[in-house]
Design a protein around this motif. Sequence first.
Motif, PDB file in Angstrom:
ATOM      1  N   LEU A 129     -39.204 -11.089  -3.856  1.00 16.55           N
ATOM      2  CA  LEU A 129     -39.427 -12.431  -4.408  1.00 16.55           C
ATOM      3  C   LEU A 129     -39.030 -12.491  -5.885  1.00 16.55           C
ATOM      4  O   LEU A 129     -38.393 -13.447  -6.331  1.00 16.55           O
ATOM      5  CB  LEU A 129     -40.888 -12.835  -4.239  1.00 16.55           C
ATOM      6  CG  LEU A 129     -41.361 -13.096  -2.810  1.00 16.55           C
ATOM      7  CD1 LEU A 129     -42.888 -13.203  -2.763  1.00 16.55           C
ATOM      8  CD2 LEU A 129     -40.705 -14.346  -2.252  1.00 16.55           C
ATOM      9  N   ALA A 130     -39.395 -11.466  -6.628  1.00 13.81           N
ATOM     10  CA  ALA A 130     -39.062 -11.423  -8.053  1.00 13.81           C
ATOM     11  C   ALA A 130     -37.556 -11.282  -8.256  1.00 13.81           C
ATOM     12  O   ALA A 130     -36.976 -11.952  -9.128  1.00 13.81           O
ATOM     13  CB  ALA A 130     -39.807 -10.277  -8.731  1.00 13.81           C
ATOM     14  N   THR A 131     -36.918 -10.449  -7.467  1.00 14.77           N
ATOM     15  CA  THR A 131     -35.476 -10.248  -7.576  1.00 14.77           C
ATOM     16  C   THR A 131     -34.712 -11.534  -7.264  1.00 14.77           C
ATOM     17  O   THR A 131     -33.742 -11.875  -7.947  1.00 14.77           O
ATOM     18  CB  THR A 131     -35.014  -9.106  -6.646  1.00 14.77           C
ATOM     19  OG1 THR A 131     -35.707  -7.911  -7.006  1.00 14.77           O
ATOM     20  CG2 THR A 131     -33.523  -8.863  -6.741  1.00 14.77           C
ATOM     21  N   GLU A 132     -35.159 -12.243  -6.237  1.00 15.36           N
ATOM     22  CA  GLU A 132     -34.525 -13.523  -5.890  1.00 15.36           C
ATOM     23  C   GLU A 132     -34.627 -14.505  -7.047  1.00 15.36           C
ATOM     24  O   GLU A 132     -33.644 -15.183  -7.387  1.00 15.36           O
ATOM     25  CB  GLU A 132     -35.166 -14.109  -4.636  1.00 15.36           C
ATOM     26  CG  GLU A 132     -34.826 -13.379  -3.364  1.00 15.36           C
ATOM     27  CD  GLU A 132     -35.620 -13.877  -2.161  1.00 15.36           C
ATOM     28  OE1 GLU A 132     -36.164 -15.011  -2.213  1.00 15.36           O
ATOM     29  OE2 GLU A 132     -35.706 -13.133  -1.170  1.00 15.36           O
ATOM     30  N   LYS A 133     -35.794 -14.595  -7.658  1.00 15.70           N
ATOM     31  CA  LYS A 133     -35.992 -15.508  -8.785  1.00 15.70           C
ATOM     32  C   LYS A 133     -35.113 -15.084  -9.962  1.00 15.70           C
ATOM     33  O   LYS A 133     -34.479 -15.934 -10.605  1.00 15.70           O
ATOM     34  CB  LYS A 133     -37.465 -15.531  -9.190  1.00 15.70           C
ATOM     35  CG  LYS A 133     -37.785 -16.462 -10.337  1.00 15.70           C
ATOM     36  CD  LYS A 133     -37.586 -17.914  -9.945  1.00 15.70           C
ATOM     37  CE  LYS A 133     -38.122 -18.837 -11.011  1.00 15.70           C
ATOM     38  NZ  LYS A 133     -37.962 -20.243 -10.636  1.00 15.70           N
ATOM     39  N   ALA A 134     -35.078 -13.805 -10.256  1.00 16.50           N
ATOM     40  CA  ALA A 134     -34.266 -13.304 -11.362  1.00 16.50           C
ATOM     41  C   ALA A 134     -32.790 -13.643 -11.137  1.00 16.50           C
ATOM     42  O   ALA A 134     -32.102 -14.070 -12.066  1.00 16.50           O
ATOM     43  CB  ALA A 134     -34.458 -11.803 -11.531  1.00 16.50           C
ATOM     44  N   ALA A 135     -32.319 -13.447  -9.921  1.00 11.89           N
ATOM     45  CA  ALA A 135     -30.916 -13.743  -9.616  1.00 11.89           C
ATOM     46  C   ALA A 135     -30.626 -15.226  -9.804  1.00 11.89           C
ATOM     47  O   ALA A 135     -29.582 -15.592 -10.358  1.00 11.89           O
ATOM     48  CB  ALA A 135     -30.590 -13.296  -8.189  1.00 11.89           C
ATOM     49  N   LEU A 136     -31.535 -16.075  -9.357  1.00  8.43           N
ATOM     50  CA  LEU A 136     -31.364 -17.523  -9.548  1.00  8.43           C
ATOM     51  C   LEU A 136     -31.309 -17.895 -11.022  1.00  8.43           C
ATOM     52  O   LEU A 136     -30.603 -18.824 -11.413  1.00  8.43           O
ATOM     53  CB  LEU A 136     -32.505 -18.287  -8.876  1.00  8.43           C
ATOM     54  CG  LEU A 136     -32.462 -18.392  -7.355  1.00  8.43           C
ATOM     55  CD1 LEU A 136     -33.749 -19.019  -6.823  1.00  8.43           C
ATOM     56  CD2 LEU A 136     -31.248 -19.204  -6.914  1.00  8.43           C
ATOM     57  N   MET A 137     -32.043 -17.166 -11.836  1.00  7.47           N
ATOM     58  CA  MET A 137     -32.095 -17.438 -13.274  1.00  7.47           C
ATOM     59  C   MET A 137     -30.962 -16.757 -14.037  1.00  7.47           C
ATOM     60  O   MET A 137     -30.793 -16.993 -15.230  1.00  7.47           O
ATOM     61  CB  MET A 137     -33.445 -16.983 -13.837  1.00  7.47           C
ATOM     62  CG  MET A 137     -34.628 -17.755 -13.284  1.00  7.47           C
ATOM     63  SD  MET A 137     -36.221 -17.048 -13.799  1.00  7.47           S
ATOM     64  CE  MET A 137     -36.169 -17.367 -15.572  1.00  7.47           C
ATOM     65  N   GLY A 138     -30.228 -15.862 -13.378  1.00 14.39           N
ATOM     66  CA  GLY A 138     -29.161 -15.133 -14.044  1.00 14.39           C
ATOM     67  C   GLY A 138     -29.669 -14.037 -14.963  1.00 14.39           C
ATOM     68  O   GLY A 138     -29.013 -13.688 -15.944  1.00 14.39           O
ATOM     69  N   VAL A 139     -30.825 -13.464 -14.617  1.00 10.66           N
ATOM     70  CA  VAL A 139     -31.438 -12.406 -15.426  1.00 10.66           C
ATOM     71  C   VAL A 139     -31.392 -11.098 -14.647  1.00 10.66           C
ATOM     72  O   VAL A 139     -31.813 -11.045 -13.493  1.00 10.66           O
ATOM     73  CB  VAL A 139     -32.905 -12.747 -15.783  1.00 10.66           C
ATOM     74  CG1 VAL A 139     -33.576 -11.596 -16.508  1.00 10.66           C
ATOM     75  CG2 VAL A 139     -32.976 -14.022 -16.606  1.00 10.66           C
ATOM     76  N   ASP A 140     -30.872 -10.046 -15.267  1.00  6.33           N
ATOM     77  CA  ASP A 140     -30.906  -8.709 -14.674  1.00  6.33           C
ATOM     78  C   ASP A 140     -32.185  -8.041 -15.156  1.00  6.33           C
ATOM     79  O   ASP A 140     -32.321  -7.737 -16.340  1.00  6.33           O
ATOM     80  CB  ASP A 140     -29.683  -7.898 -15.104  1.00  6.33           C
ATOM     81  CG  ASP A 140     -28.389  -8.512 -14.598  1.00  6.33           C
ATOM     82  OD1 ASP A 140     -28.362  -8.950 -13.435  1.00  6.33           O
ATOM     83  OD2 ASP A 140     -27.423  -8.571 -15.370  1.00  6.33           O
ATOM     84  N   ALA A 141     -33.124  -7.845 -14.254  1.00  4.38           N
ATOM     85  CA  ALA A 141     -34.461  -7.407 -14.644  1.00  4.38           C
ATOM     86  C   ALA A 141     -34.845  -6.073 -14.028  1.00  4.38           C
ATOM     87  O   ALA A 141     -34.321  -5.663 -12.996  1.00  4.38           O
ATOM     88  CB  ALA A 141     -35.492  -8.462 -14.224  1.00  4.38           C
ATOM     89  N   ASN A 142     -35.787  -5.430 -14.685  1.00  2.00           N
ATOM     90  CA  ASN A 142     -36.506  -4.283 -14.144  1.00  2.00           C
ATOM     91  C   ASN A 142     -37.829  -4.819 -13.640  1.00  2.00           C
ATOM     92  O   ASN A 142     -38.506  -5.576 -14.355  1.00  2.00           O
ATOM     93  CB  ASN A 142     -36.749  -3.237 -15.233  1.00  2.00           C
ATOM     94  CG  ASN A 142     -35.457  -2.574 -15.658  1.00  2.00           C
ATOM     95  OD1 ASN A 142     -34.896  -1.794 -14.926  1.00  2.00           O
ATOM     96  ND2 ASN A 142     -34.992  -2.920 -16.849  1.00  2.00           N
ATOM     97  N   ILE A 143     -38.213  -4.423 -12.419  1.00  2.00           N
ATOM     98  CA  ILE A 143     -39.416  -4.953 -11.796  1.00  2.00           C
ATOM     99  C   ILE A 143     -40.247  -3.783 -11.284  1.00  2.00           C
ATOM    100  O   ILE A 143     -39.766  -2.986 -10.466  1.00  2.00           O
ATOM    101  CB  ILE A 143     -39.068  -5.899 -10.636  1.00  2.00           C
ATOM    102  CG1 ILE A 143     -38.150  -7.016 -11.135  1.00  2.00           C
ATOM    103  CG2 ILE A 143     -40.338  -6.461  -9.995  1.00  2.00           C
ATOM    104  CD1 ILE A 143     -37.367  -7.722 -10.048  1.00  2.00           C
ATOM    105  N   ALA A 144     -41.474  -3.675 -11.787  1.00  4.33           N
ATOM    106  CA  ALA A 144     -42.376  -2.592 -11.395  1.00  4.33           C
ATOM    107  C   ALA A 144     -43.581  -3.166 -10.668  1.00  4.33           C
ATOM    108  O   ALA A 144     -44.131  -4.186 -11.083  1.00  4.33           O
ATOM    109  CB  ALA A 144     -42.846  -1.828 -12.630  1.00  4.33           C
ATOM    110  N   ILE A 145     -43.986  -2.489  -9.603  1.00  2.00           N
ATOM    111  CA  ILE A 145     -45.203  -2.841  -8.874  1.00  2.00           C
ATOM    112  C   ILE A 145     -46.126  -1.630  -8.919  1.00  2.00           C
ATOM    113  O   ILE A 145     -45.751  -0.537  -8.491  1.00  2.00           O
ATOM    114  CB  ILE A 145     -44.912  -3.208  -7.392  1.00  2.00           C
ATOM    115  CG1 ILE A 145     -43.858  -4.310  -7.280  1.00  2.00           C
ATOM    116  CG2 ILE A 145     -46.212  -3.574  -6.675  1.00  2.00           C
ATOM    117  CD1 ILE A 145     -44.267  -5.646  -7.846  1.00  2.00           C
TER     118      ILE A 145
END
Length: 130
Positions: free
Chosen positions: A14-30
């Motif tokens: 879910l976070a990756t999908e949102k980041a891609a829509l926003m054009g942000v390359d993110a690191n996501i930790a759970i």
Amino acid sequence: METSQKQAFKAISLATEKAALMGVDANIAILDTTGYLKAFSRMDNAFLGSIDIALGKAKTAMLFRMNSEAVGQFLAPEAAAYGMVNTSGGLVGFKGGMPVRSAGEIVAYIGVSGGSPDQDFEIARAGSQL
């Protein structure tokens, strides 16, 4: 409640999908509810320096069971608890870390870094909605 692998990967997705829509390359930790890493994703081209920040945001949220920016209110130089930033191996007090809830119960913590604090918050919020 124990964090399942399915929940952790769903939050990452879910976070990756949102980041891609926003054009942000993110690191996501759970992190699970005890603070151990359950899942991690570094999107293509995400900053290497943001890995520790994402982990720190998730850890800060876990230690205080609140959003990392809420903890940040205590870390400001004018706050009575200034210096607390140096505890627990370092705290990160800006947007991008928060609890992940399922059926109203905290099941994990998410930390996101790679964009602006507001972008990280939106990406984390997307991942926290299981």
